[in-house]
Design an enzyme around this catalytic site. Structure first.
Site, short mmCIF file in Angstrom:
data_model
loop_
_atom_site.label_atom_id
_atom_site.label_comp_id
_atom_site.label_asym_id
_atom_site.label_seq_id
_atom_site.Cartn_x
_atom_site.Cartn_y
_atom_site.Cartn_z
N SER A 132 0.82 -1.21 0.00
CA SER A 132 0.00 0.00 0.00
C SER A 132 0.85 1.25 0.00
O SER A 132 1.92 1.29 0.58
CB SER A 132 -0.92 0.04 1.22
OG SER A 132 -1.67 1.25 1.18
N LYS A 187 -4.68 -6.63 3.49
CA LYS A 187 -4.62 -5.52 2.54
C LYS A 187 -6.02 -5.18 2.02
O LYS A 187 -6.37 -4.02 1.83
CB LYS A 187 -3.69 -5.88 1.37
CG LYS A 187 -3.70 -4.88 0.19
CD LYS A 187 -3.19 -3.50 0.60
CE LYS A 187 -2.80 -2.59 -0.53
NZ LYS A 187 -3.79 -2.20 -1.48
N HIS A 190 -7.73 -3.26 4.70
CA HIS A 190 -7.09 -1.93 4.68
C HIS A 190 -7.79 -1.07 3.63
O HIS A 190 -8.13 0.09 3.88
CB HIS A 190 -5.59 -2.08 4.37
CG HIS A 190 -4.92 -0.83 3.89
ND1 HIS A 190 -5.13 -0.32 2.61
CD2 HIS A 190 -4.06 0.04 4.49
CE1 HIS A 190 -4.43 0.80 2.47
NE2 HIS A 190 -3.77 1.02 3.58
N ASN A 191 -8.01 -1.63 2.43
CA ASN A 191 -8.65 -0.87 1.37
C ASN A 191 -10.11 -0.55 1.70
O ASN A 191 -10.61 0.52 1.34
CB ASN A 191 -8.58 -1.63 0.04
CG ASN A 191 -7.17 -1.61 -0.55
OD1 ASN A 191 -6.20 -1.43 0.17
ND2 ASN A 191 -7.07 -1.81 -1.85
N GLU A 194 -10.03 2.29 3.93
CA GLU A 194 -9.69 3.44 3.08
C GLU A 194 -10.96 3.99 2.39
O GLU A 194 -11.16 5.20 2.33
CB GLU A 194 -8.66 2.97 2.05
CG GLU A 194 -8.18 3.98 1.05
CD GLU A 194 -7.31 3.29 0.00
OE1 GLU A 194 -7.62 3.42 -1.20
OE2 GLU A 194 -6.32 2.61 0.36
#
Length: 485
Positions: A132, A187, A190-191, A194
């Protein structure tokens, strides 16, 4: 002929190119390969320009693989799905037992687990590594989330520790995540977080602009100011930058000329699907996904605006006079409180998956490696790490004593902003979903008793009672009929 390089990288689009240069700059000679050979030459050219970095280009997969010292490690940065399988097929033809392939793309975690099994049958090691930070992060220090073979991680730990973003008080933004597809899963979430962050910031912008009537100059200064306090983060920083940039093709500011339709690659959708599969409430992340879907209906929205104008609906319903300074402060507090809920949802999702798969993921350590390099990097992540340091079994970030106090201190401002938005006809789905999540979570008794009664009435699904053990079923229909007679 160049001496054997330390590592190889296949796939030289923006991320691949930047990561290769970052690795070379940290002192590790690297071989690069791309199906379209012009990209190989372009990367080698860039390496010369950017300080004669030790990047060696190869136009065919065999000489590329042969140029890497054993045990060989090759990072792939290609599009998720079929292109990854194609690249693995091409490379594995020349790899030998004990060599390792790392997928640095945004891959669906189950694909990674399938490939690990396939590679293991060939005697090859495999890692799925979330990367990232966008192109800037790839070049100067990303947040790295490697999961899979621990042995493979150990091969390249020294490289990853240098290549990752460095945070002064907490070290390099990389850690061995866990087994299987855990690196990709982390990940993905995480997105999803986001998506939530970006949605909440856009709502804060909407309320300030549409109700508070702030100009781009004022928004630039407000967000710059916010970036000095509790909201200090990459996304707040770039938002402040955006408001300051003038249009180079016409008058005014560029942000006002950007079409209001959001694109997406799929990780946000996967996050919401996983939350549903695991029965984890993630309403803020789901609201941000829905907002992206609705933004895509630009033509329909233009039409709807015309239909409802006749009913006295302007873009904003009221011309209420607002105290600008108070509004700015309220929105700041609402944004922060909403953000806590979004991160709490993401962390709960990671924990639920970790339990299901036996990954034993360390939530505090994830917060640590997100403090630098990645898109959601924020000073706030330090607070999350400390919350898990205090109690690694924390049921929800909301009940950590420090976060609980922060929410209590901010809830009046948060409610004022959501009410103001609703009364002004402006949607704040992320802030509203966060508030509803908080309000549901903090209530000892919710109206689910009625839903259970309804389910038992029409489907004999049974219910439990608050005052005695066991499952119960009532002939609601017969009793109701008698009462009506």
């Amino acid at each position: 002929m160049a001496p054997p390089t330390r590592i190889g990288l296949a796939g030289l689009a923006v991320m691949g190119q930047n990561l290769a240069l970052n690795i070379a700059e940290k002192g590790f000679p690297i071989s690069v390969y791309n199906r379209t050979t012009s990209k190989v030459d372009e990367t080698v050219e860039r390496a010369k320009k950017e300080g004669d970095l030790p990047v060696y280009g190869f136009h065919d997969p065999e000489s590329f693989v042969q140029s890497i010292q054993k045990p060989r490690v090759v990072i792939m940065l290609v599009k998720a799905g079929a292109p990854v399988d194609q690249t693995i097929k091409t490379l594995s033809a020349y790899l030998e037992k004990g060599d390792c392939i790392i997928d640095g793309g945004n891959e669906w975690y189950e694909n990674t687990e399938r490939r690990q099994k396939e590679m293991s049958a060939l005697g090859l090691l495999y890692l799925g590594m979330g990367v990232s930070g966008g192109e800037e992060g790839a070049r100067n220090g990303p947040s790295l989330m490697p999961g899979g073979s621990f042995e493979a991680y150990k091969y390249i730990e020294d490289i990853l520790l240098k290549v990752a973003a460095q945070v002064p008080d907490s070290g390099p933004c990389v850690t061995y995540i866990g087994k299987g597809g855990s690196g990709n899963f982390v990940k993905m979430v995480h997105n999803g977080i986001e998506y939530g962050d970006m949605q909440l910031i856009s709502e804060a912008y909407d309320v300030l602009k549409s109700v508070g009537k702030l100009s781009n100059e004022e928004l630039h200064s407000v967000f710059s100011e916010w970036n000095k306090g509790e909201l200090l983060s990459f996304l707040i920083e770039i938002t402040a930058d955006i408001f300051g940039i003038k249009d180079d093709k016409a008058d005014g500011y560029l942000v006002d000329k950007v079409l209001d339709k959001t694109g997406m690659k799929g990780t946000g959708k996967w996050t919401v699907q996983q939350a549903a599969d695991l029965s984890i409430a993630a309403p803020t992340i789901a609201a941000s996904l829905d907002s992206r879907f609705l933004s895509g209906l630009k033509e329909e929205r233009v039409e709807a605006a015309t239909v409802f104008k006749s009913g006295g609906f302007g873009d904003v319903l009221t011309d209420q006079v607002v105290d600008k300074a108070r509004l700015i402060d309220d929105v700041r507090q609402a944004l922060y409180a909403s953000k806590i809920c979004s991160y709490a949802q993401g962390m709960n999702l990671i924990r639920a998956k970790s339990i299901e798969k036996g990954w034993d993921l360390k939530l505090g350590e994830l917060a640590r490696i997100w403090k630098g390099g990645c898109i959601i990097r924020a000073i706030f992540l330090d607070r999350i790490k400390k919350a898990y340091d205090r109690n690694s079994d924390l049921a929800n970030l909301l009940v950590d004593p420090e976060f609980a106090k922060e929410i209590i201190d901010r809830q009046s401002a948060w409610r004022r902003v959501v009410c103001l938005a609703i009364n002004s006809g402006i949607s704040t789905p992320g802030m509203s979903a966060s508030l509803a999540y908080f309000d549901t979570y903090r209530r000892e008794r919710v109206p689910a008793n009625l839903v259970q009664a309804q389910r038992d009435y029409f489907g004999a699904h049974t219910y439990e009672r608050v005052d005695m053990d066991g499952s119960f079923h009532t002939e609601w229909f017969k009793i109701a009929k008698k009462l009506k007679d």
